[in-house]
Motif scaffolding. Structure first.
Motif, PDB file in Angstrom:
ATOM      1  N   CYS A  62      -6.270   5.654   1.862  1.00  0.00           N
ATOM      2  CA  CYS A  62      -6.631   4.435   2.591  1.00  0.00           C
ATOM      3  C   CYS A  62      -8.137   4.256   2.676  1.00  0.00           C
ATOM      4  CB  CYS A  62      -6.016   4.456   3.988  1.00  0.00           C
ATOM      5  SG  CYS A  62      -4.208   4.338   4.004  1.00  0.00           S
ATOM      6  N   ARG A  65       0.817  -1.215   0.000  1.00  0.00           N
ATOM      7  CA  ARG A  65       0.000   0.000   0.000  1.00  0.00           C
ATOM      8  C   ARG A  65       0.854   1.270   0.000  1.00  0.00           C
ATOM      9  NH1 ARG A  65      -5.078   1.156   4.109  1.00  0.00           N
ATOM     10  NH2 ARG A  65      -6.085  -0.362   2.750  1.00  0.00           N
ATOM     11  N   TRP A 121      -2.701  10.595   2.464  1.00  0.00           N
ATOM     12  CA  TRP A 121      -2.607   9.183   2.835  1.00  0.00           C
ATOM     13  C   TRP A 121      -3.910   8.668   3.427  1.00  0.00           C
ATOM     14  CZ3 TRP A 121      -0.418   4.679   2.293  1.00  0.00           C
ATOM     15  CH2 TRP A 121      -0.486   3.717   3.304  1.00  0.00           C
ATOM     16  N   GLU A 164      -9.417   3.073  -0.696  1.00  0.00           N
ATOM     17  CA  GLU A 164      -9.055   1.682  -0.944  1.00  0.00           C
ATOM     18  C   GLU A 164      -9.908   0.725  -0.111  1.00  0.00           C
ATOM     19  OE1 GLU A 164      -5.077  -0.666  -0.005  1.00  0.00           O
ATOM     20  OE2 GLU A 164      -5.026   0.483  -1.857  1.00  0.00           O
ATOM     21  N   ASP A 165     -10.106   1.053   1.158  1.00  0.00           N
ATOM     22  CA  ASP A 165     -10.926   0.191   2.017  1.00  0.00           C
ATOM     23  C   ASP A 165     -12.350   0.086   1.482  1.00  0.00           C
ATOM     24  OD1 ASP A 165      -8.753  -0.210   3.652  1.00  0.00           O
ATOM     25  OD2 ASP A 165      -9.351   1.322   5.118  1.00  0.00           O
TER      26      ASP A 165
END
Length: 201
Positions: free
Chosen positions: A98, A75, A94, A101-102
């Motif tokens: 994240c 990642r 960042w 992506e989650d």
């Protein structure tokens, strides 16, 4: 991105994802890939599809005799690549990277991205955490002469991989039909506007 812009919405990952999800909900979870497969069959050309998001799309490729390739990377490395690329969907920090992506990795709704499930269906899995030579060696080991679908989370290098692959194939005298931004043709064909999405909701 162009399709979202034409609808009057701001171009970012959220608006692009929302549009794709709505089109899948209205026309079926594999609609984009089904259209591409129809085009490929008509023109009888080898086809590479970038960024398949749902299991229905992945199975559509495999049912058509295509090869599903999953590409992954750590990642943190993917975030570095995304930031250096700097496209309209990459201007994030960042924490947002994240969260995005989650949201897209696992999903019970068949019309929404579930990349981990798609990657689990892959015929070939690659890890792109080395240099270009490592990636090229992996491609040579796994690339047979048939249709390919590339799937992986944001920032793994899918688009770059396609560009390099096509350059090499063209140099060898082999032409491929590269399909990107799968929603654009469907949106244009359906004459959709921003109001269509408001009404759909």
């Amino acid at each position: 991105a162009r399709a979202v812009e034409q609808s009057g919405k701001p171009v970012n990952r959220d608006s692009m994802l929302l549009m794709a999800n709505q089109l899948r909900a209205h026309h079926g979870p594999a609609v984009f890939v089904q259209r591409i497969c129809e085009q490929a069959t008509k023109c009888r050309r080898k086809t590479i599809i970038d960024s398949v998001r749902t299991t229905a799309e992945a199975k559509c490729i495999q049912d058509a005799g295509g090869l599903l390739v999953a590409i992954d990377a750590p990642r943190e490395l993917r975030f570095e690549r995304v930031k250096s690329r700097g496209s309209c969907t990459d201007l994030i920090d960042w924490e947002e990277f994240c969260r995005n992506e989650d949201r897209e990795m696992m999903n019970k709704d068949e019309n929404q991205p579930s990349l981990r499930d798609v990657m689990n269906l892959a015929d070939v899995s690659l890890t792109n955490e080395g240099d270009l030579q490592d990636l090229h060696r992996a491609l040579k080991r796994h690339f047979p002469p048939r249709s390919i679908c590339i799937v992986g989370p944001h920032g793994t290098g899918k688009t770059y991989l396609l560009g390099q692959l096509c350059k090499g194939l063209e140099h060898a005298g082999r032409n491929f039909f590269v399909c990107q931004e799968l929603a654009r043709g469907l949106i244009k064909e359906m004459n959709l506007t921003q109001q269509d999405f408001i009404d759909f909701n």
